[in-house]
Write an enzyme that holds these catalytic residues in place. Structure first.
Site, PDB file in Angstrom:
ATOM      1  CB  SER A 235     -36.810  -8.603 -23.740  1.00 40.57           C
ATOM      2  OG  SER A 235     -36.327  -9.934 -24.169  1.00 40.57           O
ATOM      3  CD  GLU A 258     -28.589  -2.537 -20.495  1.00 40.56           C
ATOM      4  OE1 GLU A 258     -29.191  -1.468 -20.917  1.00 40.56           O
ATOM      5  OE2 GLU A 258     -27.282  -2.232 -20.999  1.00 40.56           O
ATOM      6  CB  CYS A 295     -31.608   0.603 -21.166  1.00 39.53           C
ATOM      7  SG  CYS A 295     -30.095   1.440 -21.679  1.00 39.53           S
TER       8      CYS A 295
END
Length: 521
Positions: A235, A258, A295
Site C-alpha cells: 500500500s 511499489e 497491482c
C-alpha cells in the site's frame, strides 16, 4: 531462519489460516525478536565480504539451485499456497513457474556478466595541458538487502521472488520479512533457499527469513545500520512509512516501494464503435482476474460518450454481474475492499453499473465484482475517486468530448501502466492524450490488458510517484538488479589488482565501453 539455521523462539505463536474457510492451518510460527534481526544482519554483513566476490558461475549456480529446489517441492508447495492465499491452483502453478523463471533469468544475466556496465578510459600521459589518468568503472553490490514479502504474490513477490532473486544476483545477501498471510508457503520456499545455499557452498549469512505478525521487526530491519537497501510491494501508506523510516536514519538508504496504481484504460471511440462486445469481454476478465488483486488491475476506464460506449457499458455490466465471486487473499483485504468500494458508491455523482453476487463457504473472504460510473466533471473535482481500491472494482469515467478526456488524463497521478484501446487510423487523432499518458506511467499498452507482467529484459514495472517512489527502476525483469548496486571507479591501478571485469584482455569476455567504444576485445 537466521543465517542458515532455524532459531527457537519464546514469542507468542501464530498460525496461518485457510483464506477460503478461516480455519487454522498446521504449523506454529513465531514472530522474530529484535535480537534475531540484529543477528541476521550481522551474519549478512559477514557473508557480504565473501558473497560479493563469488564468481559469476558460482552465483548463477546458486540461483539455479534455488529454482530447482522450489520446483522439486511440487504439489506440497502448490497446496499450501492455495490454502493460504485463496488463489486457484492454476494461478499458483503459473506463479511457481514465474518464480523459477525469474531465478533462471538472473542466473543467465550473472553468467553472461555484461550487466555490470564496465567502462574503461585508458591513460593518456601525453595529453596537453594535463595528462589523463587510467580510470575504470563498474557496478558493485551495496550490501545486505531487506525484502518485504507481498500479500498478492505468495511466490513471485515473496521469499524467493523477483526482489530476492535480483538482490542475490547483484551480490547482496538478503533478509526477508515474511508476509504474515502465507507463513507456511514462505517456510517451504525458505527451506529451499537454505538447501540451495548449502549445496552450492554459499556463506551462511547470505539468506535469512524472519516472521512478524505486526510491524515491529520490519521497523528494526529498516532502521538497522547494516541494512543498505529495502524493497516493498504493498500500500501507499506502508511504502511511505518505510521510506520515512529509511530517510530518518543517520545514514539514509534507498527504499524501492511499489505502492499501487489504478492503471487507467482509454477507450477511444473507434474501437468502441467497432468492437464494444469484444472489449467488454476482455475487460470483464481483466478486472476480475485473481479477484482483482493485481497491482496492474484496470481500476479506471475512460471513454467519450457515444453509442459505442453505451454498448460497451451495457455488455460489461452484464458480464461483471455474472462473474462468480472469488476468495480474496485475507479477511482484512476483503473487508477493506468492500468498505472502500461501498464508500465510493456514496460519493457525489457515482452510479452503480453492476455488482456480482457473493457466494462461497466463507462469506467474509468472498469478493463481489463492482463496476461504477461517473461523469468526467465529477471525477476531476473529487480526488477520492482517483484512489486505488484493491479488488475486482473498476470506475468508468464518461467524458463529453476529447477536450474533457484530456482534462481527466491531466488530473491523474503516476501509474504502473496505462492502456490505449484504439483503431490504427484514430491513434494520430489522439496524440496529445497519448503523450500525456506516457508522462505518468512506466508502461504504455496498446490494445491489450494491463494484467499480466512479462518477466524479460525490456519490462518496466515501476512508474512515477505514487505508483512507486522512484520511477527510474523496475521490480520486474533483469533491470531490477540495478536497485542494489552502485558505481565504483578504479584510478591508476595495476592490471592484476583490478576486478576481472576491468582487466586488460577482458578475461570474462563481457561487453565493455573502452575509450567510448563498446567492445568485447
Amino acid at each position: 531462519m537466521v543465517a542458515g539455521r532455524y532459531v527457537s523462539s519464546e514469542s507468542r505463536v501464530f498460525h496461518a489460516i485457510n483464506a477460503a474457510t478461516g480455519e487454522s492451518l498446521p504449523g506454529d510460527f513465531y514472530p522474530a525478536t529484535e535480537q534475531d534481526a540484529d543477528d541476521a544482519l550481522k551474519a549478512a554483513q559477514g557473508a557480504f565480504k565473501e558473497y560479493r566476490l563469488v564468481g559469476n558461475e558460482r552465483r548463477a549456480a546458486f540461483l539455479r539451485a534455488i529454482a530447482a529446489e522450489i520446483s522439486a517441492l511440487g504439489a506440497v508447495l502448490t497446496e499450501r499456497a492455495v490454502a493460504e492465499s485463496g488463489l486457484p491452483e492454476a494461478r499458483i502453478s503459473g506463479e511457481t513457474g514465474r518464480t523459477t523463471g525469474q531465478l533462471n533469468l538472473f542466473a543467465s544475466l550473472v553468467e553472461e556478466g555484461s550487466w555490470v556496465d564496465a567502462v574503461i578510459d585508458t591513460a593518456q600521459p601525453d595529453r596537453k595541458p594535463l595528462a589523463r589518468p587510467d580510470i575504470r568503472k563498474m557496478l558493485n553490490p551495496v550490501g545486505p538487502v531487506v525484502v518485504f514479502g507481498a500479500s498478492n504474490f505468495p511466490l513471485a513477490f515473496s521469499v524467493a521472488g523477483g526482489d530476492t532473486a535480483s538482490a542475490l544476483a547483484a551480490g547482496c545477501p538478503v533478509i526477508v520479512k515474511v508476509h504474515p498471510a502465507h507463513p507456511g508457503t514462505s517456510a517451504l520456499v525458505g527451506a529451499a533457499i537454505l538447501k540451495a545455499a548449502a549445496a552450492t557452498g554459499m556463506p551462511e549469512g547470505v539468506f535469512s527469513m524472519l516472521y512478524d505478525s505486526g510491524y515491529s521487526v520490519g521497523e528494526v530491519l529498516v532502521g538497522h545500520p547494516l541494512t543498505k537497501a529495502v524493497t516493498f510491494t504493498g500500500s501507499y501508506k506502508g511504502g511511505m512509512a518505510l521510506a520515512k523510516l529509511a530517510a530518518e536514519r543517520s545514514t539514509p538508504i534507498p527504499v524501492f516501494a511499489e505502492m499501487g496504481s489504478i492503471n487507467p484504460v482509454v477507450l477511444l471511440p473507434g474501437s468502441l464503435q467497432k468492437r464494444p462486445h469484444e472489449l467488454a469481454s476482455k475487460y470483464a476478465a481483466s478486472i476480475t482476474l485473481g479477484a482483482g488483486q493485481f497491482c496492474t488491475n484496470p481500476g479506471l476506464l475512460l471513454g467519450i460518450k457515444s453509442e459505442g460506449l453505451d454498448s460497451f457499458i451495457s455488455e460489461l455490466s452484464k458480464l461483471m454481474s455474472e462473474i462468480p465471486s472469488a476468495t480474496m487473499l485475507t479477511p482484512g483485504i476483503c473487508k477493506n475492499y468492500h468498505t472502500l468500494s461501498e464508500e465510493v458508491l456514496q460519493e457525489k455523482g457515482v452510479s452503480l453499473f453492476a455488482r456480482s453476487e457473493k457466494s462461497g463457504t466463507a462469506e467474509f473472504s468472498q469478493s463481489a465484482a463492482i463496476l461504477a460510473g461517473v461523469t468526467a466533471t465529477e471525477f476531476i473535482s473529487n480526488p477520492r475517486l482517483r484512489e486505488e481500491i484493491f479488488g475486482p472494482y473498476s470506475l468508468l469515467v464518461l467524458a463529453e468530448d476529447e477536450a474533457e478526456l484530456e482534462q481527466v488524463v491531466a488530473s491523474l497521478e503516476g501509474q504502473l501502466t496505462v492502456t490505449i484501446m484504439g483503431e490504427e487510423e484514430e491513434l494520430e487523432t489522439y496524440t496529445d492524450v497519448i503523450d500525456s499518458l506516457s508522462q505518468i506511467t512506466g508502461r504504455i499498452i496498446l490494445n491489450g490488458v494491463p494484467t499480466g507482467v512479462e518477466v524479460c529484459h525490456a519490462m518496466q514495472h515501476g512508474g512515477p510517484f505514487p505508483a512507486t517512489n522512484d520511477s527510474r527502476f523496475t521490480s520486474v525483469g533483469s533491470d531490477a538488479v540495478y536497485r542494489f548496486v552502485r558505481p565504483l571507479a578504479w584510478q591508476d591501478w595495476k592490471n592484476e589488482l583490478l576486478p576481472p571485469e576491468l582487466q586488460d584482455g577482458n578475461p570474462l569476455a563481457i561487453w565493455r565501453k573502452v575509450n567510448n567504444n563498446w567492445t568485447k576485445d
